[in-house]
Write an enzyme that holds these catalytic residues in place. Structure first.
Site, PDB file in Angstrom:
ATOM      1  N   LYS A  14       4.294   9.076   9.110  1.00  8.69           N
ATOM      2  CA  LYS A  14       4.060   8.524  10.436  1.00  8.69           C
ATOM      3  C   LYS A  14       5.047   9.051  11.498  1.00  8.69           C
ATOM      4  O   LYS A  14       4.847  10.110  12.066  1.00  8.69           O
ATOM      5  CB  LYS A  14       4.081   6.994  10.361  1.00  8.69           C
ATOM      6  CG  LYS A  14       2.956   6.449   9.451  1.00  8.69           C
ATOM      7  CD  LYS A  14       2.836   4.960   9.500  1.00  8.69           C
ATOM      8  CE  LYS A  14       1.914   4.379   8.436  1.00  8.69           C
ATOM      9  NZ  LYS A  14       0.507   4.378   8.716  1.00  8.69           N
ATOM     10  N   ASP A  64       9.360   2.806  -0.075  1.00  8.24           N
ATOM     11  CA  ASP A  64       8.293   3.464   0.673  1.00  8.24           C
ATOM     12  C   ASP A  64       8.513   3.124   2.152  1.00  8.24           C
ATOM     13  O   ASP A  64       8.151   2.048   2.621  1.00  8.24           O
ATOM     14  CB  ASP A  64       6.924   2.983   0.195  1.00  8.24           C
ATOM     15  CG  ASP A  64       5.789   3.613   1.008  1.00  8.24           C
ATOM     16  OD1 ASP A  64       6.077   4.300   2.007  1.00  8.24           O
ATOM     17  OD2 ASP A  64       4.618   3.392   0.651  1.00  8.24           O
ATOM     18  N   TYR A  95       0.856  -1.185   0.000  1.00 10.85           N
ATOM     19  CA  TYR A  95       0.000   0.000   0.000  1.00 10.85           C
ATOM     20  C   TYR A  95       0.894   1.236   0.000  1.00 10.85           C
ATOM     21  O   TYR A  95       1.825   1.326   0.800  1.00 10.85           O
ATOM     22  CB  TYR A  95      -0.882  -0.017   1.245  1.00 10.85           C
ATOM     23  CG  TYR A  95      -1.809   1.179   1.394  1.00 10.85           C
ATOM     24  CD1 TYR A  95      -2.843   1.401   0.493  1.00 10.85           C
ATOM     25  CD2 TYR A  95      -1.655   2.075   2.448  1.00 10.85           C
ATOM     26  CE1 TYR A  95      -3.704   2.477   0.639  1.00 10.85           C
ATOM     27  CE2 TYR A  95      -2.509   3.158   2.607  1.00 10.85           C
ATOM     28  CZ  TYR A  95      -3.534   3.356   1.690  1.00 10.85           C
ATOM     29  OH  TYR A  95      -4.383   4.426   1.846  1.00 10.85           O
TER      30      TYR A  95
HETATM   31  C1  PLP Z   1       3.793   1.957   3.464  1.00 15.57           C
HETATM   32  C2  PLP Z   1       2.758   3.045   3.443  1.00 15.57           C
HETATM   33  N1  PLP Z   1       2.803   3.977   2.479  1.00 15.57           N
HETATM   34  C3  PLP Z   1       1.915   4.984   2.427  1.00 15.57           C
HETATM   35  C4  PLP Z   1       0.911   5.084   3.353  1.00 15.57           C
HETATM   36  C5  PLP Z   1      -0.068   6.214   3.293  1.00 15.57           C
HETATM   37  O1  PLP Z   1       0.138   7.071   4.370  1.00 15.57           O
HETATM   38  P1  PLP Z   1      -1.040   8.048   4.892  1.00 15.57           P
HETATM   39  O2  PLP Z   1      -2.072   7.175   5.519  1.00 15.57           O
HETATM   40  O3  PLP Z   1      -0.339   8.955   5.858  1.00 15.57           O
HETATM   41  O4  PLP Z   1      -1.559   8.764   3.698  1.00 15.57           O
HETATM   42  C6  PLP Z   1       0.821   4.133   4.363  1.00 15.57           C
HETATM   43  C7  PLP Z   1      -0.246   4.209   5.373  1.00 15.57           C
HETATM   44  O5  PLP Z   1      -0.421   3.363   6.202  1.00 15.57           O
HETATM   45  C8  PLP Z   1       1.770   3.086   4.414  1.00 15.57           C
HETATM   46  O6  PLP Z   1       1.734   2.139   5.352  1.00 15.57           O
END
Ligand code: PLP
Length: 473
Positions: A313, A285, A190
């Protein structure tokens, strides 16, 4: 640091128990006390969710599904979500007064514990000067320097307001830099909810059983190629089929959004090499893994240098934040230094910068990751042992403060393997643990998180609760 042997889902356990029957969620209409999905003889007498139920019923009329982010709605574990009142350290309290040991940590940011006193005090000081300037502020420099000196591949950084924005920016940048249209992502990974990523996106999307999202035009995903995680030959084939067209490969260096899945030992190196050979960028990511697996994130932990990195985060210490960064030569494409446009009204705001700075200062102190590794290892080993003793098929793993377990024998190398889990059994386990005062992520397909505020006693209490619940699911 954890040896990755703890990670390969090596504790696989045989089942012989039949699951006990699960009553679907019901309620006594007069007292409006929620009956949990698990029938629990030892259920603590005081555990009711009356106020939560009322609040959530009201919320459903006000917000779609009663929540502002789908996985919070407990769809995959049955029943209704618990409405929280406050958080502190390793704990959360709901509006009925129940206390939980929290292994969600606001989905990752709370790595030094919730509502840390130093973070709160610093925020109070910063707030005296205002909450948003919409102009450069010194705190941006401070956090940028901290991120750049911590994360090996990052020479310049752009702050945004969420992980979604960070990944959107990184992909746009990769496309701008390489002048190529296509990206490769991995099934079950994700990267936020931007259109090009809503293809086999794991997590909330999988939890709701939606293959993709309506509303995402085909044109937005036509350039998104996918491969199973840990599968180099598919990536190789995609590069052969789309020569000169692939801008970047993006991945979660350790997957958290299909449950916890570790990379095979050579996976990152092979991707690094393939992208280099083909003139594509390699994007880590690290929204979840950044400052969690190690101070320098997964790239420090695994010794890999990607071209671009996304963060979120933890670097906002519980306030909305995201960031993307990488080599200077690539980052200077970003406006206004270069032509690739990306902007944000609240980006780099002093509150998020302050909470991030204070959180990173704490994480930098000696022994933090060793501590996370120790308690998380104890936790996952204790849970797996307890499950084994009760006859369940279970596998799991951890690195530093990130962990997961699946109700399947394993091994789990990708999302297809993860989907073999007995999700109905996970739901019974989940509800049982909730009643015992333990708050895990409400989906089999989410990783768990520990924090510096979790004590060895919290871990033992969680294992003792798991022993009880495993006996009766
Ligand atoms: C690996 C990863 N990338 C991107 C995101 C998206 O982040 P946000 O929820 O702050 O938009 C998340 C969210 O959990 C994530 O776990």
């Amino acid at each position: 640091m954890a040896s990755v042997s703890g990670v390969g889902l090596s504790w696989s356990l045989k089942v012989s128990r039949m699951p006990s029957s699960v009553s679907s969620q019901s309620r006594t209409s007069s007292r409006r006390v929620v009956k949990m999905a698990v029938s629990v003889e030892n259920k603590p007498k005081s555990f009711t969710l009356q106020k939560s139920e009322e609040a959530f019923s009201a919320a459903k009329e006000l917000m779609p599904g009663g929540v502002n982010s789908p996985v919070r709605a407990f769809k995959s574990v049955g029943g209704q979500p618990v409405v929280m009142d406050s958080v502190k350290g390793a704990y959360m309290w709901d509006i009925d007064g129940n206390k939980y040991i929290d292994y969600v940590g606001s989905w990752g940011p709370a790595i030094i514990g919730h509502a840390d006193e130093e973070v709160l005090a610093a925020l109070a000081e910063t707030m005296k000067k205002g909450t948003s300037f919409g102009a450069p502020c010194l705190l941006e420099n401070v956090l940028a320097e901290m991120v750049i000196s911590a994360v090996p591949s990052v020479e310049m950084v752009r702050f945004v307001n969420s992980g979604t924005e960070a990944c959107m920016g990184a992909i746009r940048l990769a496309r701008a830099f390489t002048r190529r249209p296509k990206i490769i992502k991995f099934e079950g990974c994700y990267h936020g909810h931007a259109d090009p990523f809503l293809v086999k996106a794991g997590s909330g999307v999988a939890t709701l059983g939606l293959p993709d999202s309506p509303g995402v035009p085909r044109g937005s995903t036509i350039d998104t190629l996918t491969s199973p995680y840990n599968d180099i030959s598919t990536v190789q084939r995609l590069f052969e089929q789309h020569q000169g067209e692939i801008a970047a490969v993006i991945l979660e260096p350790v997957v958290g959004n299909s449950g916890f899945i570790a990379p095979k030992p050579d996976f990152h190196n092979a991707l690094c090499q393939i992208t280099k050979e083909n003139g594509a960028l390699f994007i880590f990511d690290e929204v979840m893994t950044g400052f969690r697996l190690a101070y320098g994130g997964a790239q420090e932990y695994f010794g890999i240098t990607p071209d671009l990195t996304t963060l979120g985060k933890i670097i906002g210490g519980g306030l909305p934040v995201g960031a993307y960064g990488g080599r200077r030569g690539i980052m200077e494409m970003v406006a206004p230094a270069g032509p690739m446009y990306q902007a944000g009204t609240l980006s780099g705001n002093p509150l998020a910068m302050t909470a991030g700075i204070k959180t990173l200062e704490r994480l930098k102190q000696p022994g933090t990751y060793e501590y996370l590794n120790k308690i998380t290892g104890d936790l996952i080993q204790g849970i797996l042992d307890a499950g084994k003793k009760a006859g369940h098929e279970l596998c799991g793993g951890y690195i530093s403060g990130m962990f997961g377990f699946f109700f399947t024998e394993g091994p789990v190398y990708n999302f297809e393997d993860a989907k073999k889990s007995d999700t109905a059994k996970f739901a019974r386990f989940y509800r049982g643990m909730l009643e015992q005062g333990v708050y895990f992520a409400p989906s089999q397909f989410e990783a768990g998180f520990t924090s510096l505020a979790h004590t060895p006693e919290d871990i033992q209490q969680t294992i003792a609760a798991a022993e009880k619940v495993f006996q009766r699911i």
